[in-house]
Design a protein around this motif. Structure first.
Motif, mmCIF file in Angstrom:
data_model
loop_
_atom_site.group_PDB
_atom_site.id
_atom_site.type_symbol
_atom_site.label_atom_id
_atom_site.label_comp_id
_atom_site.label_asym_id
_atom_site.label_seq_id
_atom_site.Cartn_x
_atom_site.Cartn_y
_atom_site.Cartn_z
ATOM 1 N N ALA A 98 0.825 -1.208 0.000
ATOM 2 C CA ALA A 98 0.000 0.000 0.000
ATOM 3 C C ALA A 98 0.863 1.264 0.000
ATOM 4 N N ILE A 99 1.972 1.246 0.755
ATOM 5 C CA ILE A 99 2.875 2.402 0.781
ATOM 6 C C ILE A 99 3.521 2.595 -0.592
ATOM 7 N N ALA A 100 3.952 1.484 -1.212
ATOM 8 C CA ALA A 100 4.563 1.570 -2.545
ATOM 9 C C ALA A 100 3.572 2.129 -3.564
ATOM 10 N N LEU A 101 2.316 1.679 -3.492
ATOM 11 C CA LEU A 101 1.299 2.181 -4.417
ATOM 12 C C LEU A 101 0.962 3.645 -4.137
ATOM 13 N N ALA A 102 1.023 4.042 -2.856
ATOM 14 C CA ALA A 102 0.773 5.449 -2.514
ATOM 15 C C ALA A 102 1.852 6.349 -3.089
ATOM 16 N N LEU A 111 -3.832 4.563 -10.430
ATOM 17 C CA LEU A 111 -3.484 3.235 -9.946
ATOM 18 C C LEU A 111 -3.066 2.345 -11.101
ATOM 19 N N PRO A 112 -2.197 1.346 -10.877
ATOM 20 C CA PRO A 112 -1.799 0.437 -11.949
ATOM 21 C C PRO A 112 -2.966 -0.437 -12.396
ATOM 22 N N GLU A 113 -2.924 -0.876 -13.648
ATOM 23 C CA GLU A 113 -3.985 -1.715 -14.204
ATOM 24 C C GLU A 113 -3.706 -3.179 -13.865
ATOM 25 N N GLY A 290 -3.112 7.107 5.166
ATOM 26 C CA GLY A 290 -2.142 7.712 6.067
ATOM 27 C C GLY A 290 -0.967 8.295 5.308
ATOM 28 N N TYR A 291 -0.509 7.588 4.251
ATOM 29 C CA TYR A 291 0.614 8.093 3.459
ATOM 30 C C TYR A 291 0.201 9.337 2.673
ATOM 31 N N LEU A 292 -1.005 9.315 2.094
ATOM 32 C CA LEU A 292 -1.468 10.477 1.337
ATOM 33 C C LEU A 292 -1.546 11.716 2.224
ATOM 34 N N LEU A 293 -1.971 11.537 3.464
ATOM 35 C CA LEU A 293 -2.184 12.673 4.361
ATOM 36 C C LEU A 293 -0.903 13.190 4.993
ATOM 37 N N LEU A 294 -0.069 12.269 5.508
ATOM 38 C CA LEU A 294 1.086 12.693 6.311
ATOM 39 C C LEU A 294 2.361 11.920 5.980
ATOM 40 N N GLY A 295 2.432 11.355 4.787
ATOM 41 C CA GLY A 295 3.642 10.659 4.375
ATOM 42 C C GLY A 295 3.856 9.354 5.126
#
Length: 397
Positions: A98-102, A111-113, A290-295
Motif C-alpha cells: 500500500a505504501i509503494a502504491l501510494a 493506480l496500476p492496471e 495515512g501516506y497520502l495525508l502525512l507521508g
C-alpha cells in the motif's frame, strides 16, 4: 534471552503469516481459509475444534478477525513474542504494498492496471474458501440441532441482515435453543460440562475498555485539523468499533471526506480500490490514506492505530475462550456462534460466487481450482499464481 528452539518457532510463525499476508486475496473468508490450511491441516498447531472456537469468538470482537486469529495462533505457539510476530507479519506485506502504491499514486496520480490478474485470482479464492467451509462445517455441526441454526443464518445473511446482528441472534438464540433442546432430550455432548464454573474477566479487557474510553473522549474534544495525533485517535476509534465485514470500514472512512475534509471523494475511492487489489486485510486502505495525508509517518501511525484494538481484544480473549468451555451456558453459546460463523462464511462464498462467476472464463477457472483443491494438496501460492496468469491470458486475448 530467547532459546534456539523458541527462535525457530518464531521464525516459522513469521514465515507462515508473511506467506498468508502476501497471497491473502479475497478478504476475510479467504484469509481465514489460508490460515486454517496452514495451522490445522499442514502443521497441526491447532485442532479443528480449537480453531473453530477461536474463529467463532473473534466474530464477537471489533477489528479485523484475521489479525485476531493470527495473534491467537502466535500466542499458543510462542507466547507473547509469537502473539506480536504473527499479527505483524500478517499485515506487513499489504502495508508495504500500500505504501509503494501510494508513492506511485502521488507521482502519477493513478493506480496500476491489475484487473485481468484479479479476474483470474478471484475464482481461485472461491475454491480456497469452499474447502475450509466444508471441513469446518463437518467438525462444528455435530448434530441436527446445530444444523437448524445454519438453516436460519444463511438466508438471513444473504437477504442483507447486518452480520453482527446475525452473529448475536445466531449465538444467543442458538444458545437458548441448544440448552433447552438438550435439557428436554437429555442429550448432552461430551464437550458440555455438567457443572457451572466461574469465569474470570481478564484484566486486559478492563484496561482496554478504559483506554478506549479515554481515546474516544480525546477524539471528541480535539479539532479536525490533520495531525498524527488526530489521525491516530480517528483510527483507534474506527478499530474499536469496526464490527462485521471489512467493508464496514468504508462507511467509517467516508467521514474523512464529509466531516474532516481531509480527502476528496476520488481519493477515498482510490484508497478503497487499494484495499481490494492488495493481499491481506482491507485495512491496507488506511495505510494508503495515512501516506497520502502525512507521508510515511502517517502510514505507520494509521496502520498501528487501527490494529491496536484488535491486538488488545485478542490478548483478552486468549484467556477467556478456554474458560468458556468450563461453563455450560457459555459453552453452548460458543457452539452456536461457531456454527453461525461458519454459516456466514458459506453465505460469503455464495455472495462472492454471484459477483465473481459472471462468464465462462471465471466459471472455468473456479471449476478447475475446486477440482484441484479437493483432489490434491496444491501449494496456495502456486494456485494464486496460476489463477492470475490464467486471468491475464483469458481476459486479455
Amino acid at each position: 534471552m530467547i532459546s534456539k528452539e523458541k527462535l525457530q518457532r518464531l521464525l516459522e510463525l513469521a514465515s507462515v503469516f508473511l506467506k498468508v499476508g502476501s497471497i491473502g486475496f479475497g478478504g476475510m473468508p479467504a484469509i481465514i481459509a489460508m490460515i486454517k490450511s496452514e495451522v490445522t491441516d499442514k502443521r497441526k498447531w491447532l485442532t479443528q475444534d480449537q480453531f473453530i472456537d477461536f474463529f467463532g469468538a473473534t466474530n464477537l470482537l471489533p477489528g479485523p478477525n484475521t489479525v485476531e486469529i493470527a495473534t491467537h495462533v502466535g500466542y499458543l505457539q510462542s507466547g507473547w513474542w509469537g502473539f506480536a510476530i504473527a499479527g505483524l507479519c500478517l499485515v506487513f506485506p499489504s502495508a508495504l504494498i500500500a505504501i509503494a502504491l501510494a508513492i506511485l499514486y502521488n507521482q502519477f496520480g493513478s493506480l496500476p492496471e491489475v484487473t485481468p490478474f484479479l479476474d483470474g485470482i478471484k475464482p481461485v479464492v472461491l475454491s480456497l474458501i469452499l474447502l475450509p467451509v466444508y471441513k469446518l462445517g463437518k467438525t462444528a455441526i455435530k448434530h441436527w440441532s446445530l444444523a437448524v441454526i445454519v438453516i436460519f443464518v444463511i438466508p438471513a445473511s444473504i437477504l442483507g441482515l447486518n452480520n453482527i446482528i446475525v452473529i448475536l441472534l445466531g449465538g444467543f438464540l442458538g444458545m437458548f435453543w441448544l440448552h433447552f433442546y438438550r435439557e428436554f432430550t437429555t442429550e448432552t455432548p461430551a464437550n458440555i460440562p455438567s457443572e457451572n464454573t466461574r469465569i474470570r474477566l481478564p484484566k486486559t479487557l478492563i484496561i482496554l475498555l478504559i483506554l478506549l474510553g479515554v481515546f474516544l473522549l480525546i477524539d471528541i474534544l480535539t479539532t479536525s485539523e490533520i495531525s498524527l495525533w488526530k489521525l491516530s485517535s480517528f483510527c483507534l476509534k474506527v478499530g474499536s468499533l469496526l464490527y462485521g465485514s471489512g467493508y464496514v470500514l468504508i462507511a467509517f472512512l467516508q467521514d474523512l471526506v464529509d466531516q474532516f475534509h481531509w480527502l476528496t471523494q476520488q481519493q477515498l475511492l482510490d484508497a478503497i480500490a487499494i484495499g481490494q487489489i492488495t493481499p491481506g486485510p482491507l485495512i491496507s486502505s488506511v495505510t494508503f490514506i495515512g501516506y497520502l495525508l502525512l507521508g510515511l509517518p502517517g502510514a505507520i501511525v494509521g496502520t498501528i492505530s487501527i490494529l491496536l484494538p484488535a491486538f488488545l481484544f485478542s490478548a483478552a480473549l486468549n484467556s477467556l475462550v478456554p474458560q468458556m468451555r468450563n461453563f455450560r451456558w457459555t459453552c453452548e453459546l460458543l457452539d452456536a456462534i461457531n456454527v453461525t460463523s461458519i454459516a456466514l462464511m458459506a453465505s460469503a462464498f455464495l455472495t462472492l460466487s454471484r459477483s465473481t462467476l459472471i462468464n465462462w472464463q471465471t466459471l472455468l477457472i473456479a471449476l478447475c481450482a475446486c477440482l484441484i483443491n479437493f483432489r490434491w494438496k496444491v501449494n496456495i501460492i502456486l494456485m494464486i499464481f496460476v489463477g492470475a496468469i490464467s486471468g491475464w491470458i483469458l481476459f486479455r486475448f
